[in-house]
Design a protein around this motif. Sequence first.
Motif, PDB file in Angstrom:
ATOM      1  N   ILE A   1     -80.805  57.525  22.655  1.00 53.46           N
ATOM      2  CA  ILE A   1     -82.102  57.852  22.049  1.00 53.46           C
ATOM      3  C   ILE A   1     -82.558  56.727  21.123  1.00 53.46           C
ATOM      4  O   ILE A   1     -83.719  56.303  21.169  1.00 53.46           O
ATOM      5  CB  ILE A   1     -82.023  59.199  21.306  1.00 53.46           C
ATOM      6  N   ILE A   2     -81.659  56.217  20.302  1.00 50.85           N
ATOM      7  CA  ILE A   2     -82.000  55.117  19.388  1.00 50.85           C
ATOM      8  C   ILE A   2     -82.362  53.861  20.173  1.00 50.85           C
ATOM      9  O   ILE A   2     -83.332  53.174  19.857  1.00 50.85           O
ATOM     10  CB  ILE A   2     -80.849  54.854  18.404  1.00 50.85           C
ATOM     11  N   ARG A   3     -81.593  53.554  21.224  1.00 47.79           N
ATOM     12  CA  ARG A   3     -81.869  52.371  22.045  1.00 47.79           C
ATOM     13  C   ARG A   3     -83.265  52.462  22.660  1.00 47.79           C
ATOM     14  O   ARG A   3     -84.044  51.513  22.618  1.00 47.79           O
ATOM     15  CB  ARG A   3     -80.799  52.244  23.122  1.00 47.79           C
ATOM     16  N   GLU A   4     -83.615  53.637  23.203  1.00 45.94           N
ATOM     17  CA  GLU A   4     -84.953  53.823  23.794  1.00 45.94           C
ATOM     18  C   GLU A   4     -86.050  53.696  22.736  1.00 45.94           C
ATOM     19  O   GLU A   4     -87.088  53.097  22.991  1.00 45.94           O
ATOM     20  CB  GLU A   4     -85.042  55.184  24.488  1.00 45.94           C
TER      21      GLU A   4
ATOM     22  N   LEU B   1     -80.084  70.605  20.039  1.00 46.91           N
ATOM     23  CA  LEU B   1     -79.503  69.730  19.017  1.00 46.91           C
ATOM     24  C   LEU B   1     -78.172  69.142  19.472  1.00 46.91           C
ATOM     25  O   LEU B   1     -77.873  67.979  19.169  1.00 46.91           O
ATOM     26  CB  LEU B   1     -79.352  70.486  17.695  1.00 46.91           C
ATOM     27  N   ASN B   2     -77.384  69.897  20.217  1.00 42.91           N
ATOM     28  CA  ASN B   2     -76.132  69.361  20.764  1.00 42.91           C
ATOM     29  C   ASN B   2     -76.404  68.258  21.776  1.00 42.91           C
ATOM     30  O   ASN B   2     -75.706  67.244  21.806  1.00 42.91           O
ATOM     31  CB  ASN B   2     -75.299  70.467  21.410  1.00 42.91           C
ATOM     32  N   LYS B   3     -77.426  68.450  22.598  1.00 44.04           N
ATOM     33  CA  LYS B   3     -77.796  67.428  23.591  1.00 44.04           C
ATOM     34  C   LYS B   3     -78.232  66.143  22.893  1.00 44.04           C
ATOM     35  O   LYS B   3     -77.823  65.051  23.278  1.00 44.04           O
ATOM     36  CB  LYS B   3     -78.907  67.956  24.494  1.00 44.04           C
ATOM     37  N   VAL B   4     -79.058  66.273  21.874  1.00 45.45           N
ATOM     38  CA  VAL B   4     -79.520  65.104  21.119  1.00 45.45           C
ATOM     39  C   VAL B   4     -78.341  64.421  20.435  1.00 45.45           C
ATOM     40  O   VAL B   4     -78.202  63.197  20.479  1.00 45.45           O
ATOM     41  CB  VAL B   4     -80.596  65.496  20.083  1.00 45.45           C
ATOM     42  N   SER B   5     -77.470  65.206  19.819  1.00 45.27           N
ATOM     43  CA  SER B   5     -76.317  64.666  19.108  1.00 45.27           C
ATOM     44  C   SER B   5     -75.412  63.863  20.040  1.00 45.27           C
ATOM     45  O   SER B   5     -74.918  62.801  19.664  1.00 45.27           O
ATOM     46  CB  SER B   5     -75.533  65.804  18.463  1.00 45.27           C
ATOM     47  N   SER B   6     -75.218  64.347  21.251  1.00 50.33           N
ATOM     48  CA  SER B   6     -74.329  63.646  22.176  1.00 50.33           C
ATOM     49  C   SER B   6     -74.989  62.429  22.817  1.00 50.33           C
ATOM     50  O   SER B   6     -74.314  61.640  23.470  1.00 50.33           O
ATOM     51  CB  SER B   6     -73.811  64.604  23.248  1.00 50.33           C
ATOM     52  N   ASN B   7     -76.283  62.256  22.643  1.00 52.03           N
ATOM     53  CA  ASN B   7     -77.002  61.116  23.222  1.00 52.03           C
ATOM     54  C   ASN B   7     -77.666  60.241  22.163  1.00 52.03           C
ATOM     55  O   ASN B   7     -78.635  59.541  22.463  1.00 52.03           O
ATOM     56  CB  ASN B   7     -78.068  61.622  24.204  1.00 52.03           C
TER      57      ASN B   7
END
Length: 58
Positions: free
Chosen positions: A50-53, A40-46
Amino acid sequence: MAGKREALLAEAIKDNTAMFTSEDILTAGGINIKEVSELLNKVSSNTDEIIREFLKGK
């Protein structure tokens, strides 16, 4: 074997009886709490990437 929390979450997800956080769902899937936090920390920082992809495919 799943612990009590994981078993209760899995049953509630299956029965559609409650709303869950992503942490709950990952835990029910058998991922330990340390790995859940890391993911979840990895997703939060990216989030922007993630949204752009995701939007590229729309």
